[in-house]
Scaffold this motif. Sequence first.
Motif, PDB file in Angstrom:
ATOM      1  N   ILE A 135       3.410   2.702   0.228  1.00  0.00           N
ATOM      2  CA  ILE A 135       3.409   4.252   0.202  1.00  0.00           C
ATOM      3  C   ILE A 135       4.535   4.825   0.936  1.00  0.00           C
ATOM      4  O   ILE A 135       4.610   4.961   2.047  1.00  0.00           O
ATOM      5  CB  ILE A 135       2.036   4.682   0.354  1.00  0.00           C
ATOM      6  N   VAL A 142      -1.585  -2.972   1.550  1.00  0.00           N
ATOM      7  CA  VAL A 142      -1.033  -1.500   1.348  1.00  0.00           C
ATOM      8  C   VAL A 142      -0.415  -1.335   2.772  1.00  0.00           C
ATOM      9  O   VAL A 142      -0.868  -1.225   3.865  1.00  0.00           O
ATOM     10  CB  VAL A 142      -2.322  -0.471   1.166  1.00  0.00           C
ATOM     11  N   ASP A 195       1.576   1.987   4.607  1.00  0.00           N
ATOM     12  CA  ASP A 195       1.773   3.385   4.587  1.00  0.00           C
ATOM     13  C   ASP A 195       2.926   3.661   5.567  1.00  0.00           C
ATOM     14  O   ASP A 195       3.064   3.647   6.562  1.00  0.00           O
ATOM     15  CB  ASP A 195       0.472   4.160   4.816  1.00  0.00           C
ATOM     16  N   SER A 231      -1.800  11.194   3.709  1.00  0.00           N
ATOM     17  CA  SER A 231      -1.531  10.053   2.944  1.00  0.00           C
ATOM     18  C   SER A 231      -2.161   8.873   3.770  1.00  0.00           C
ATOM     19  O   SER A 231      -2.807   7.776   3.024  1.00  0.00           O
ATOM     20  CB  SER A 231      -0.235   9.843   2.609  1.00  0.00           C
ATOM     21  N   ALA A 252      -4.899   6.309   2.275  1.00  0.00           N
ATOM     22  CA  ALA A 252      -4.587   4.874   1.614  1.00  0.00           C
ATOM     23  C   ALA A 252      -5.533   4.103   1.638  1.00  0.00           C
ATOM     24  O   ALA A 252      -5.447   2.931   0.680  1.00  0.00           O
ATOM     25  CB  ALA A 252      -3.457   4.534   2.673  1.00  0.00           C
TER      26      ALA A 252
END
Length: 342
Positions: free
Chosen positions: A167, A234, A236, A243, A247
Amino acid sequence: MRAIRLEEPRHFVHVDVPFPEAPGRGQALVRTHRMGICGTDLAGFLGKMPFFRYPRIPGHELGVEVLAVGPGVTQVKTGDRCSVEPYMNCGECYACRHERGNCCERLNVIGVMVDGGLCEQFLIRADKLHPSEVLSYEQLALVETLAIGCHATDRGAPVKGERALIIGAGPIGLSVLEFTRLTGAEVTVMDMNEDRLRFCREVYGVPHTILFRGDGSELEEMRRMTNGDRFAVVTDATGSNRSMANALHFVAQTGRLVYVGITTGEVTFPHPWMHRPEATMLASRNAMPGDFRRIIGLIEDGTINTGPWITHHVEYNDLVRDFEMFTRPETGAIKAIVHVTA
């Protein structure tokens, strides 16, 4: 000698500071040739970097030349071109005793907590210099950014066949992308900026990208491309507390979430978001000495191509005037390189 100092948020000044003394034991005197502008510098300029101390001479992404070495220095010699590992750890605290100087309790990062390389010459611990006989000063200035992504990827530990979501497609997100792709994981990148996503597709051949609109469409796209499984890893890299909180929606059952971006805001979420999938949450801070040596080798052998990274060049005398534009996404900067000395 000349230097540029950030007196307070949004206020750079040209200053004249004394030349360094001769290097002492374990030290090296270096000349700054190139400096990379990174998110930490931009956040420090905007007053949004929690670790930044003012006033400060910035500069921690550096390509330098060794001018002289002090007694006991064997790892570098006069004339060497080097990347700088900017993390000045104490060597004594719990983290240092366990070979994790990247998160030393008394850590001082040059250009952030103590003065850095936006000047003609400075003294540094010689063990923080990583030489290359092949790379240019510009390439050496990129090593620290890449090291951040290398360490963050190691923290999440994606493996071949896993789905990994990054991300944020700024420089730190791209550095995570560089190393995640080497693991064989299936990479997806999400960002609010379609131009950055296009860069990921065209330059790195990323097969899957998600445009974040904030209307829930990104969640639907995620479910479609993962058959409802979500992502095993994931990362970030946004530095946005909103965000970072959201996430967790993208993490698969038993998946890992890595925070590499830094925020001054609070990151909050209902506990079940983490508890229900038995998610593992990890922070990633700075990088390890071995990351620098690995990255220099990967650039030297062509595994990492630094060419697409450098989108802007700035002359030293123009930096105060031009710096603010790099805080604006429409500038399109991935990495701006400052020519400090010839």
